[in-house]
Motif scaffolding. Sequence first.
Motif, short mmCIF file in Angstrom:
data_model
loop_
_atom_site.label_atom_id
_atom_site.label_comp_id
_atom_site.label_asym_id
_atom_site.label_seq_id
_atom_site.Cartn_x
_atom_site.Cartn_y
_atom_site.Cartn_z
N ASN A 134 0.82 -1.37 -0.02
CA ASN A 134 -0.14 0.04 0.15
C ASN A 134 0.81 1.24 0.05
OD1 ASN A 134 -2.37 -1.50 0.06
ND2 ASN A 134 -2.32 -1.56 2.42
N THR A 135 2.10 1.17 0.87
CA THR A 135 2.64 2.46 0.98
C THR A 135 3.59 2.69 -0.42
OG1 THR A 135 3.16 1.74 3.18
CG2 THR A 135 4.59 3.64 2.29
N PHE A 136 3.80 1.55 -1.05
CA PHE A 136 4.60 2.03 -2.38
C PHE A 136 3.38 2.56 -3.46
CE2 PHE A 136 8.48 -0.06 -0.77
CZ PHE A 136 9.39 0.71 -1.21
N GLY A 137 2.44 1.71 -3.41
CA GLY A 137 1.48 2.32 -4.27
C GLY A 137 0.93 3.78 -4.19
N ILE A 138 0.58 4.14 -2.89
CA ILE A 138 0.23 5.42 -2.80
C ILE A 138 1.49 6.34 -2.97
CG2 ILE A 138 -0.44 6.97 -0.82
CD1 ILE A 138 -1.94 4.52 0.50
N PHE A 139 2.34 5.88 -2.64
CA PHE A 139 3.82 6.58 -2.84
C PHE A 139 3.92 7.36 -4.38
CE2 PHE A 139 8.42 6.43 -3.92
CZ PHE A 139 8.74 7.77 -3.38
N GLN A 157 6.76 7.61 4.91
CA GLN A 157 6.02 8.03 6.11
C GLN A 157 4.64 8.12 6.39
OE1 GLN A 157 9.41 8.96 9.13
NE2 GLN A 157 9.91 10.17 7.43
N LEU A 158 3.91 8.33 5.36
CA LEU A 158 2.63 8.66 5.24
C LEU A 158 1.68 8.03 6.35
CD1 LEU A 158 1.57 10.55 3.17
CD2 LEU A 158 0.48 8.63 2.08
N PHE A 159 1.19 9.14 7.19
CA PHE A 159 0.43 8.66 8.35
C PHE A 159 -0.94 9.28 8.64
CE2 PHE A 159 -0.83 9.20 13.02
CZ PHE A 159 -0.64 7.97 13.30
N THR A 160 -0.93 10.65 8.67
CA THR A 160 -2.11 11.41 8.98
C THR A 160 -3.19 11.01 7.83
OG1 THR A 160 -0.86 12.89 9.86
CG2 THR A 160 -3.09 13.54 9.50
N GLU A 161 -3.06 10.99 6.63
CA GLU A 161 -3.88 10.78 5.56
C GLU A 161 -4.66 9.39 5.95
OE1 GLU A 161 -0.92 12.22 5.13
OE2 GLU A 161 -0.93 13.74 3.81
N PRO A 162 -4.03 8.43 5.72
CA PRO A 162 -4.60 7.18 5.92
C PRO A 162 -5.42 6.87 7.07
CG PRO A 162 -2.30 6.84 5.75
CD PRO A 162 -2.28 8.23 5.47
N MET A 163 -4.55 7.36 8.16
CA MET A 163 -5.24 7.39 9.49
C MET A 163 -6.84 7.96 9.69
SD MET A 163 -4.06 5.98 12.22
CE MET A 163 -4.70 6.60 13.92
N LEU A 164 -6.98 9.14 9.10
CA LEU A 164 -8.15 9.85 9.19
C LEU A 164 -9.14 9.72 8.01
CD1 LEU A 164 -6.78 13.08 10.58
CD2 LEU A 164 -7.79 11.27 11.68
N ALA A 220 12.95 -1.57 9.84
CA ALA A 220 12.69 -1.99 8.57
C ALA A 220 12.27 -1.03 7.63
CB ALA A 220 11.42 -2.98 8.47
N LEU A 221 11.43 0.15 8.06
CA LEU A 221 11.01 1.01 7.20
C LEU A 221 12.06 1.97 7.07
CD1 LEU A 221 8.82 2.94 6.00
CD2 LEU A 221 8.33 3.73 8.14
N PHE A 222 13.15 2.24 8.11
CA PHE A 222 14.19 2.93 7.83
C PHE A 222 15.15 2.56 6.90
CE2 PHE A 222 18.29 4.50 9.71
CZ PHE A 222 18.30 5.71 9.01
N LEU A 223 15.38 1.27 6.91
CA LEU A 223 16.05 0.61 5.71
C LEU A 223 15.58 0.87 4.30
CD1 LEU A 223 17.65 -2.60 7.31
CD2 LEU A 223 18.73 -0.34 6.98
N ILE A 224 14.10 0.46 4.18
CA ILE A 224 13.48 0.57 3.08
C ILE A 224 13.85 2.22 2.42
CG2 ILE A 224 11.21 0.82 1.97
CD1 ILE A 224 10.62 -1.66 3.99
N ILE A 225 13.50 2.98 3.47
CA ILE A 225 13.44 4.60 3.14
C ILE A 225 15.07 4.81 2.46
CG2 ILE A 225 13.66 6.79 3.74
CD1 ILE A 225 11.33 6.37 5.65
#
Lengths: 337, 288
Positions: free
Chosen positions: A105-110, A264-271, A313-318
Amino acid sequence: MSTTRAAPTPPGHRPAPERGNTPADERRMTWRNRLYRFDMRYMPYLMIAPFFVLFFVFGLFPLLFNAVVSLRNYRLDDPTLPYWAGLDNFSRLVGDEDFWNALYNTFGIFLLSTVPQLLLALVVASLLNRKLRAQTWWRVGVLLPYITPIVASTMVFSVFFSREFGMANWALGLFGVGGPDDPIDWRADKLHSWIAIATMVNWKWIGYNALLYLAAMQSIPRDVYEAAAIDGAGQWKQLWRITVPMIQPVVLFTVILSTIGGLQLFTEPMLFDQNAQIATGGPNGEWQTIAQLIYKVGWKDLNLGYAAAMSWALFLIILVVAGINYVLTNRLSGGKR
Amino acid sequence: MSARRAGVVGRAPQDTPAGIWTYLFLALTMLFAAFPLYWMLVIATSNDEALAKLPPAVVPGDQFMTNVREVFSLQDVYFAASLVNSLIVSSVVTASVLFFCSLAGFAFAKLRFRGSNVLMLFVVLTLTVPNQLGIVALYIVMGKLGWNGTLLAVIAPGLVTAFGVFYMRQFIVNTVPDELVESARVDGATTMRVYASIVLPAIRPALAVLGLLTFVATWNEFQWPLITLSGTDFPTSMVAVSDLASGNYVIYRRVLAGAFIATVPLLVMLFIGGRQIVRGIMEGAVKS
């Protein structure tokens, strides 16, 4: 530095031994001297110390300590587990479907947000780069999304993309897409929810990136364009052949910046969830991002150790993605070196 | 004729007067940028019926005060307190960033001391560290300090920023002449004296820029405040707005009335300090 001065002897320079100095004077000299030496030698360190101390305690240390936590059993609801977990958290990560789904999902949205965002920013910047009336107001105007809290704008978009009475479906219906009888459910599948979220991200950042590009465009020497005109390059060609390669460093900068931010998208998917507290990113995690999953694992499932492993893991991916994007952009935007 | 054409095309874009299409596209961009804000106002001023019809309402209604009253009177959202909290957090953070970052920026720009280059490089490198990744450990650290659930937990990590140091250093290098610092020293001024009487007055524009950017960013922060303040009596306004949108039946006219109120201070800042914010972002770009 003359003796005729009545004002206190400047500590700025080694006072030459003067005739008729009383011991009191001398003591004062050395005291001033010391103060001066302290001021010159140590004051700079004192001035930068607050930054480094605060950054270390609340920035760097947590980042490093995160590594320790990721090797531990750190459950807020079960403190009885053995202290160390070894690599358990990481091996669990490899087989965790939620993680891979969130990564997908993160990559798709990215992708849906970064590419249009930067291209449109480039177009807006080249428009703003013309000689405009009320120049400042256009520039301030494109910053409206930048200063708007993401929390607030996401709420608007949430209504905008609602299934029954949302403006998105109504507008699409005018063009014969969906329509009132068969409205698009923006929260039902991956692609639609990704598009909705990417729209929010694009809206937020196009103006900001446009200003970054604009700043770089204005430092391009003017005579470059004269040469291009002789070659008969039109405006569109000029943008791609001259402007973009000339502002390449800033393009790279924005690519890195939006990689770091986008992953690191957080707020948009959260809300975008109709209940903003559940952090599932849709009924079946259709749009759950990694940052959101970290939040859910850490503060809903109360498993901080696992959340820390996920952060690493996210850090390495970034790091990897930022590196790849750097190379790619460097090639695409015409950098020769 | 072709020569004239070449002359026009050969002009740099910033010397080419914008044509009708440029204005049209920019106007569309503005519409796109402003529409969600406008529609926020529409929903915040409507009643439930107005929101449940097609085509959607496009003009503001007259229910704003009703909705606002509801938002402020909700028991477990603490909306009024949240606005005060956001104001406290953003003000303290902004003041601290301005003071500490200008101090460090001055040291890096004008003072000679051993290791200054290496330390400055370190500052630049930290610009790119995504600190959201240390958030789990930050929560644990704050737990040990006993600060979770208090405003301190939100304030402390914001007190300094690498960008602030960097921005201040650039500005001071370019605007404060070395001779001025030297001559003040010859007159016996201490380093702090130089900072207070020469550097501070000279960097006022940069302080305005950095202050605005910091205030906006702090006010809008969501993830970390949500983690540490959620469920307490001290939310920031962003946490409070998200609380409005929690539960099984979300009433959007309330949510957006709250969101609108929490956005107004920033709109005012953009209106007053827009020029400075634009400048800050554009100057920040050239550095990179």
